[in-house]
Design a protein around this motif. Structure first.
Motif, PDB file in Angstrom:
ATOM      1  N   LEU A  40       0.855  -1.184   0.000  1.00  0.00           N
ATOM      2  CA  LEU A  40       0.000   0.000   0.000  1.00  0.00           C
ATOM      3  C   LEU A  40       0.891   1.232   0.000  1.00  0.00           C
ATOM      4  O   LEU A  40       1.921   1.261   0.678  1.00  0.00           O
ATOM      5  CB  LEU A  40      -0.899   0.010   1.231  1.00  0.00           C
ATOM      6  N   ALA A  41       0.500   2.235  -0.739  1.00  0.00           N
ATOM      7  CA  ALA A  41       1.280   3.473  -0.802  1.00  0.00           C
ATOM      8  C   ALA A  41       0.383   4.658  -0.523  1.00  0.00           C
ATOM      9  O   ALA A  41      -0.807   4.650  -0.852  1.00  0.00           O
ATOM     10  CB  ALA A  41       1.932   3.624  -2.175  1.00  0.00           C
ATOM     11  N   SER A  42       0.962   5.691   0.097  1.00  0.00           N
ATOM     12  CA  SER A  42       0.226   6.914   0.362  1.00  0.00           C
ATOM     13  C   SER A  42       1.192   8.086   0.380  1.00  0.00           C
ATOM     14  O   SER A  42       2.393   7.920   0.555  1.00  0.00           O
ATOM     15  CB  SER A  42      -0.518   6.826   1.700  1.00  0.00           C
ATOM     16  N   GLY A  43       0.666   9.264   0.211  1.00  0.00           N
ATOM     17  CA  GLY A  43       1.465  10.474   0.227  1.00  0.00           C
ATOM     18  C   GLY A  43       0.749  11.557  -0.574  1.00  0.00           C
ATOM     19  O   GLY A  43      -0.277  11.292  -1.206  1.00  0.00           O
ATOM     20  N   PRO A  44       1.259  12.763  -0.560  1.00  0.00           N
ATOM     21  CA  PRO A  44       2.477  13.212   0.125  1.00  0.00           C
ATOM     22  C   PRO A  44       2.221  13.764   1.528  1.00  0.00           C
ATOM     23  O   PRO A  44       3.148  14.225   2.171  1.00  0.00           O
ATOM     24  CB  PRO A  44       2.966  14.332  -0.803  1.00  0.00           C
TER      25      PRO A  44
ATOM     26  N   LEU B 278       6.889  10.911   0.458  1.00  0.00           N
ATOM     27  CA  LEU B 278       6.932  12.258   1.022  1.00  0.00           C
ATOM     28  C   LEU B 278       7.717  13.205   0.125  1.00  0.00           C
ATOM     29  O   LEU B 278       8.630  12.786  -0.591  1.00  0.00           O
ATOM     30  CB  LEU B 278       7.586  12.233   2.405  1.00  0.00           C
ATOM     31  N   PRO B 279       7.387  14.498   0.173  1.00  0.00           N
ATOM     32  CA  PRO B 279       8.153  15.480  -0.602  1.00  0.00           C
ATOM     33  C   PRO B 279       9.597  15.557  -0.124  1.00  0.00           C
ATOM     34  O   PRO B 279       9.907  15.239   1.035  1.00  0.00           O
ATOM     35  CB  PRO B 279       7.417  16.799  -0.324  1.00  0.00           C
TER      36      PRO B 279
ATOM     37  N   ARG C  51       6.526  21.131  -6.024  1.00  0.00           N
ATOM     38  CA  ARG C  51       6.497  20.217  -4.894  1.00  0.00           C
ATOM     39  C   ARG C  51       5.566  19.046  -5.205  1.00  0.00           C
ATOM     40  O   ARG C  51       4.555  19.198  -5.888  1.00  0.00           O
ATOM     41  CB  ARG C  51       6.006  20.965  -3.648  1.00  0.00           C
ATOM     42  N   CYS C  52       5.902  17.881  -4.700  1.00  0.00           N
ATOM     43  CA  CYS C  52       5.107  16.681  -4.937  1.00  0.00           C
ATOM     44  C   CYS C  52       3.654  16.896  -4.523  1.00  0.00           C
ATOM     45  O   CYS C  52       3.366  17.355  -3.420  1.00  0.00           O
ATOM     46  CB  CYS C  52       5.702  15.508  -4.156  1.00  0.00           C
ATOM     47  N   ALA C  53       2.720  16.586  -5.421  1.00  0.00           N
ATOM     48  CA  ALA C  53       1.291  16.657  -5.142  1.00  0.00           C
ATOM     49  C   ALA C  53       0.731  15.242  -5.089  1.00  0.00           C
ATOM     50  O   ALA C  53       1.405  14.267  -5.436  1.00  0.00           O
ATOM     51  CB  ALA C  53       0.581  17.482  -6.216  1.00  0.00           C
ATOM     52  N   VAL C  54      -0.531  15.139  -4.670  1.00  0.00           N
ATOM     53  CA  VAL C  54      -1.105  13.819  -4.448  1.00  0.00           C
ATOM     54  C   VAL C  54      -1.132  12.988  -5.729  1.00  0.00           C
ATOM     55  O   VAL C  54      -0.891  11.775  -5.709  1.00  0.00           O
ATOM     56  CB  VAL C  54      -2.514  13.937  -3.820  1.00  0.00           C
TER      57      VAL C  54
ATOM     58  N   LEU D 167       9.924   6.915   1.058  1.00  0.00           N
ATOM     59  CA  LEU D 167      10.606   7.240  -0.186  1.00  0.00           C
ATOM     60  C   LEU D 167      10.301   8.679  -0.567  1.00  0.00           C
ATOM     61  O   LEU D 167       9.267   9.238  -0.181  1.00  0.00           O
ATOM     62  CB  LEU D 167      10.139   6.311  -1.314  1.00  0.00           C
ATOM     63  N   GLU D 168      11.199   9.276  -1.331  1.00  0.00           N
ATOM     64  CA  GLU D 168      10.983  10.641  -1.791  1.00  0.00           C
ATOM     65  C   GLU D 168      10.045  10.632  -2.988  1.00  0.00           C
ATOM     66  O   GLU D 168      10.193   9.832  -3.909  1.00  0.00           O
ATOM     67  CB  GLU D 168      12.310  11.283  -2.173  1.00  0.00           C
ATOM     68  N   CYS D 169       9.073  11.527  -2.951  1.00  0.00           N
ATOM     69  CA  CYS D 169       8.103  11.636  -4.039  1.00  0.00           C
ATOM     70  C   CYS D 169       8.539  12.735  -4.995  1.00  0.00           C
ATOM     71  O   CYS D 169       8.653  13.896  -4.592  1.00  0.00           O
ATOM     72  CB  CYS D 169       6.720  11.955  -3.475  1.00  0.00           C
ATOM     73  N   PRO D 170       8.795  12.414  -6.253  1.00  0.00           N
ATOM     74  CA  PRO D 170       9.186  13.452  -7.205  1.00  0.00           C
ATOM     75  C   PRO D 170       8.019  14.381  -7.507  1.00  0.00           C
ATOM     76  O   PRO D 170       6.859  13.954  -7.549  1.00  0.00           O
ATOM     77  CB  PRO D 170       9.590  12.653  -8.441  1.00  0.00           C
TER      78      PRO D 170
END
Length: 387
Positions: free
Chosen positions: A123-127, A150-151, A180-183, A170-173
């Motif tokens: 499962l993944a979620s962010g940012p 995450l950003p 900045r990283c958006a959903v 992990l870093e979200c590009p």
């Protein structure tokens, strides 16, 4: 209405009942039955703040503090219950798709009997770190892997809290121009990794998991309303994706009688720019909407805005320094210390500024007879200060 520079107040010109049903009652009954049956679940009633109410010239003030929720459910704030419920629903559907279990329920998933299969599901979620923490808690509870996107430059305390719940951070590009990283960036990263993405945001093609989250948020709202000595005249709640605010709006209508005035509060972005629901309201309520009725921009949940475009009475935007000041006021409150995260502090900042500004106070109808319920939606991250 005009407002001082320290507070931006936008009143809905056409408040009322939405034309579409965002959260069906059947789904709500299923979510409520499932969550309240979890081992260790207990309601977290609102806290009365009579001293602060008197100081602000209000009849009553109650604070729904998710930091007071008992046990592991305190992780992740108001969305924790809904996130864990949505995790369970996603895992159950994926196990059925893989032919492992036809309709796995929470006790079976939690027992570990299906752990060999669930550990193979990511499962993944962010940012947004708070919601990702709630997803991580749900994934850990049901023995699944979790990735938090995450950003770049996110505080170490966020990463540590997520790692403590077993998530891989992990870093979200961000966007191609360095945004900045958006959903939706996080969703694309999850799709590329072959992971199941979970968010309280929704957009076309990405609605069912967000709807499950919002149904879980209704339980938080139900606890708040049922724990009050009298129905509120006003409800102050954080904005963001709008998932919690929309759930509160739906539950408020179930009270019967005159629905309370729902005031959604956002912290201003960089350069005093409106964020989230405030930005959506500025487009829609002023007649300059970039999207059709019931639709939303990328920063706001499609489902939530479908509810809040009519159900919200007003939106407030507060500056960062006011949020920091409200957080300090809560921690040294005359009714006892309250620890708050960023969103809860923004809600309190909005209330403090509104009652002290004559124009905003009049526009919102706040007076000596007002009974206010305010949602401190987030459990604070240790070590992440707002000033």
């Amino acid at each position: 209405m005009s407002a001082p520079a320290s507070l931006h107040c936008l009143v809905n010109p056409h408040p009322g009942v939405p034309g579409l049903v965002t959260l069906p009652e059947g789904g709500w009954r299923r979510a409520r039955a499932a969550i309240t049956a979890w081992p260790g679940h207990a309601p977290a009633p609102p806290t009365g703040l009579p001293g602060l109410a008197a100081a602000l010239g209000l009849a009553a003030l109650h604070w729904k503090d998710e930091g007071r929720r008992a046990g592991p459910e305190a992780v992740g704030g108001a969305e924790a219950l809904g996130a864990a419920y949505a995790v369970k629903r996603l895992l159950s559907a994926e196990l059925a798709r893989r032919g492992v279990a036809r309709a796995a329920e929470a006790p079976e998933l939690e027992s570990g009997r299906l752990a060999e299969a669930t550990r193979g599901i990511t499962l993944a979620s962010g940012p947004e770190a708070g919601f990702a923490l709630a997803v991580a808690w749900g994934a850990r509870r049901f023995h699944a892997r979790c990735v938090a996107l995450l950003p770049a430059g996110s505080p170490a305390a966020w990463r540590e809290a997520l790692a403590g719940q077993g998530a891989e951070v992990l870093e979200c590009p961000g966007g191609p121009a360095g945004e900045r990283c958006a959903v939706r960036d996080a969703a694309r990263r999850a799709e590329a990794g072959g992971w199941l993405f979970l968010s309280d945001h929704s957009w076309p093609g990405q609605t069912e998991a967000a709807r499950d989250v919002m149904q879980g948020c209704r339980l938080v709202a139900e606890e708040a309303f049922s724990g009050l000595p009298a129905p509120p005249s006003h409800v102050f709640v954080s904005g963001g994706s709008g998932a919690l605010a929309a759930a509160v709006a739906v539950e408020a209508r179930r009270l019967g009688g005159t629905a309370p005035r729902l005031v959604v509060v956002e912290a201003e972005g960089e350069g005093q720019q409106p964020e989230g629901l405030m930005r959506e309201a500025a487009h829609s309520w002023t007649g300059h909407s970039r999207a059709g009725r019931g639709e939303a921009g990328e920063s706001t949940s499609l489902l939530a805005w479908g509810e809040l475009e009519r159900a919200a009475f007003a939106c407030l935007a507060v500056p960062p320094e006011a949020v920091a000041g409200a957080r300090r006021s809560l921690s040294a409150g005359i009714d006892g210390a309250i620890r708050s995260g960023e969103r809860g502090a923004a809600v309190m900042a909005g209330l403090l500024l509104a009652v002290r500004d004559p124009a905003a106070r009049s526009a919102l109808g706040l007076d000596a007879g007002s009974r206010v319920l305010a949602f401190g939606a987030d459990a604070p991250f240790a070590g992440v200060a707002a000033g």
